[in-house]
Design a protein around this motif. Structure first.
Motif, PDB file in Angstrom:
ATOM      1  N   PHE A   1      16.229   4.410  75.418  1.00 43.18           N
ATOM      2  CA  PHE A   1      16.836   5.639  75.939  1.00 43.18           C
ATOM      3  C   PHE A   1      16.319   5.867  77.355  1.00 43.18           C
ATOM      4  CE2 PHE A   1      16.523   7.154  71.340  1.00 43.18           C
ATOM      5  CZ  PHE A   1      17.874   7.002  71.075  1.00 43.18           C
ATOM      6  N   PRO A   2      17.044   6.641  78.165  1.00 42.50           N
ATOM      7  CA  PRO A   2      16.483   7.015  79.464  1.00 42.50           C
ATOM      8  C   PRO A   2      15.288   7.944  79.265  1.00 42.50           C
ATOM      9  CG  PRO A   2      18.691   7.975  79.157  1.00 42.50           C
ATOM     10  CD  PRO A   2      18.390   7.144  77.954  1.00 42.50           C
ATOM     11  N   SER A   3      14.380   7.959  80.240  1.00 37.77           N
ATOM     12  CA  SER A   3      13.205   8.826  80.172  1.00 37.77           C
ATOM     13  C   SER A   3      13.437  10.100  80.974  1.00 37.77           C
ATOM     14  CB  SER A   3      11.971   8.110  80.730  1.00 37.77           C
ATOM     15  OG  SER A   3      11.637   7.029  79.911  1.00 37.77           O
ATOM     16  N   MET A   4      12.989  11.209  80.398  1.00 39.99           N
ATOM     17  CA  MET A   4      13.114  12.494  81.082  1.00 39.99           C
ATOM     18  C   MET A   4      12.127  12.589  82.231  1.00 39.99           C
ATOM     19  SD  MET A   4      13.254  15.359  78.131  1.00 39.99           S
ATOM     20  CE  MET A   4      14.254  15.130  76.669  1.00 39.99           C
ATOM     21  N   LYS A   5      12.526  13.286  83.263  1.00 41.54           N
ATOM     22  CA  LYS A   5      11.621  13.674  84.331  1.00 41.54           C
ATOM     23  C   LYS A   5      10.851  14.902  83.837  1.00 41.54           C
ATOM     24  CE  LYS A   5      13.526  10.901  87.476  1.00 41.54           C
ATOM     25  NZ  LYS A   5      13.792   9.712  86.747  1.00 41.54           N
ATOM     26  N   CYS A   6       9.763  15.234  84.493  1.00 40.25           N
ATOM     27  CA  CYS A   6       8.937  16.368  84.086  1.00 40.25           C
ATOM     28  C   CYS A   6       9.754  17.656  84.019  1.00 40.25           C
ATOM     29  CB  CYS A   6       7.766  16.530  85.049  1.00 40.25           C
ATOM     30  SG  CYS A   6       6.673  17.899  84.622  1.00 40.25           S
ATOM     31  N   TYR A   7      10.553  17.935  85.043  1.00 33.86           N
ATOM     32  CA  TYR A   7      11.323  19.182  85.056  1.00 33.86           C
ATOM     33  C   TYR A   7      12.366  19.214  83.939  1.00 33.86           C
ATOM     34  CZ  TYR A   7      15.144  16.725  87.462  1.00 33.86           C
ATOM     35  OH  TYR A   7      16.155  15.855  87.784  1.00 33.86           O
ATOM     36  N   GLU A   8      12.899  18.055  83.568  1.00 31.58           N
ATOM     37  CA  GLU A   8      13.873  18.009  82.475  1.00 31.58           C
ATOM     38  C   GLU A   8      13.190  18.318  81.136  1.00 31.58           C
ATOM     39  OE1 GLU A   8      17.000  14.638  84.037  1.00 31.58           O
ATOM     40  OE2 GLU A   8      15.048  13.974  83.304  1.00 31.58           O
ATOM     41  N   ALA A   9      11.987  17.771  80.954  1.00 27.12           N
ATOM     42  CA  ALA A   9      11.243  18.019  79.714  1.00 27.12           C
ATOM     43  C   ALA A   9      10.882  19.493  79.592  1.00 27.12           C
ATOM     44  CB  ALA A   9       9.981  17.165  79.679  1.00 27.12           C
ATOM     45  N   LYS A  10      10.466  20.104  80.691  1.00 27.09           N
ATOM     46  CA  LYS A  10      10.112  21.524  80.662  1.00 27.09           C
ATOM     47  C   LYS A  10      11.333  22.379  80.335  1.00 27.09           C
ATOM     48  CE  LYS A  10       6.044  21.225  83.506  1.00 27.09           C
ATOM     49  NZ  LYS A  10       5.333  21.629  84.685  1.00 27.09           N
ATOM     50  N   LEU A  11      12.478  22.010  80.878  1.00 35.05           N
ATOM     51  CA  LEU A  11      13.701  22.744  80.578  1.00 35.05           C
ATOM     52  C   LEU A  11      14.060  22.592  79.105  1.00 35.05           C
ATOM     53  CD1 LEU A  11      16.183  24.400  81.387  1.00 35.05           C
ATOM     54  CD2 LEU A  11      17.301  22.252  81.994  1.00 35.05           C
ATOM     55  N   MET A  12      14.014  21.364  78.597  1.00 30.51           N
ATOM     56  CA  MET A  12      14.327  21.124  77.192  1.00 30.51           C
ATOM     57  C   MET A  12      13.361  21.897  76.293  1.00 30.51           C
ATOM     58  SD  MET A  12      16.969  19.143  76.862  1.00 30.51           S
ATOM     59  CE  MET A  12      16.839  18.310  75.303  1.00 30.51           C
ATOM     60  N   HIS A  13      12.072  21.888  76.648  1.00 28.50           N
ATOM     61  CA  HIS A  13      11.077  22.584  75.835  1.00 28.50           C
ATOM     62  C   HIS A  13      11.360  24.090  75.850  1.00 28.50           C
ATOM     63  CE1 HIS A  13       7.204  24.152  74.488  1.00 28.50           C
ATOM     64  NE2 HIS A  13       7.136  23.032  73.810  1.00 28.50           N
ATOM     65  N   SER A  14      11.729  24.621  77.002  1.00 27.65           N
ATOM     66  CA  SER A  14      11.996  26.057  77.088  1.00 27.65           C
ATOM     67  C   SER A  14      13.226  26.434  76.264  1.00 27.65           C
ATOM     68  CB  SER A  14      12.174  26.495  78.539  1.00 27.65           C
ATOM     69  OG  SER A  14      13.392  25.996  79.069  1.00 27.65           O
ATOM     70  N   LEU A  15      14.124  25.483  76.084  1.00 23.31           N
ATOM     71  CA  LEU A  15      15.316  25.735  75.257  1.00 23.31           C
ATOM     72  C   LEU A  15      15.045  25.440  73.791  1.00 23.31           C
ATOM     73  CD1 LEU A  15      18.020  24.159  77.602  1.00 23.31           C
ATOM     74  CD2 LEU A  15      17.495  26.593  77.291  1.00 23.31           C
ATOM     75  N   LYS A  16      13.828  24.956  73.489  1.00 23.22           N
ATOM     76  CA  LYS A  16      13.401  24.641  72.113  1.00 23.22           C
ATOM     77  C   LYS A  16      14.327  23.614  71.433  1.00 23.22           C
ATOM     78  CE  LYS A  16      11.348  29.180  71.410  1.00 23.22           C
ATOM     79  NZ  LYS A  16      10.107  28.971  71.972  1.00 23.22           N
TER      80      LYS A  16
END
Length: 112
Positions: free
Chosen positions: A94-109
Motif C-alpha cells: 500500500f502507499p505510505s501516509m505522510k505525517c500530516y495525512e496520518a494526523k488527519l486520519m487519526h483526528s477523524l478516528k
C-alpha cells in the motif's frame, strides 16, 4: 522508537511514530528491550502482528545510515549482494501516509 514500523489501514500504511498522540497512543518509556521478528515474502505483504495489521519486511532503500550498517551486512550475507540492488526493489503493498495525512486520519478516528 524502534525501527520504522507501519500499521495498515484498509488501503494505506501508517508509520507507528505518526500515531503517537500522548494520550491514547504513547511511547512506552519503561520497556528496556524489544525483540523484532522480520518476515519477508516474495512480495510486500500485510500480516497480523498481535492482532494488528502490520507490514512485512520491505528491504527497499536499506542503507548504511542510521545504524543500519549491520542490518545491511547481514542482509547481504543471507540473500547475496544483488538482493540490495535498486533494480530488484519490490512494490509496497500500500502507499505510505505522510505525517500530516496520518494526523488527519487519526483526528477523524478512522485508523483501525
Amino acid at each position: 522508537m524502534g525501527p520504522p514500523l507501519n500499521f495498515a489501514t484498509d488501503s494505506m500504511l501508517c508509520a507507528a511514530k505518526y500515531l503517537v498522540n500522548g494520550t491514547t497512543i504513547i511511547v512506552d518509556s519503561i520497556t528496556q528491550e524489544v525483540k523484532y521478528y522480520h518476515l519477508m515474502f516474495d512480495n510486500h505483504e500485510v500480516v497480523l502482528s498481535n492482532g494488528l495489521p502490520t507490514e512485512s519486511l520491505l528491504p527497499n532503500g536499506l542503507s548504511a545510515t542510521s545504524g543500519e550498517a549491520a542490518a545491511k551486512y547481514e542482509f547481504k550475507e543471507i540473500f547475496g549482494v544483488r538482493s540490495l540492488d535498486p533494480a530488484n526493489d519490490k512494490i509496497s503493498a500500500f502507499p505510505s501516509m505522510k505525517c500530516y495525512e496520518a494526523k488527519l486520519m487519526h483526528s477523524l478516528k478512522t485508523i483501525r
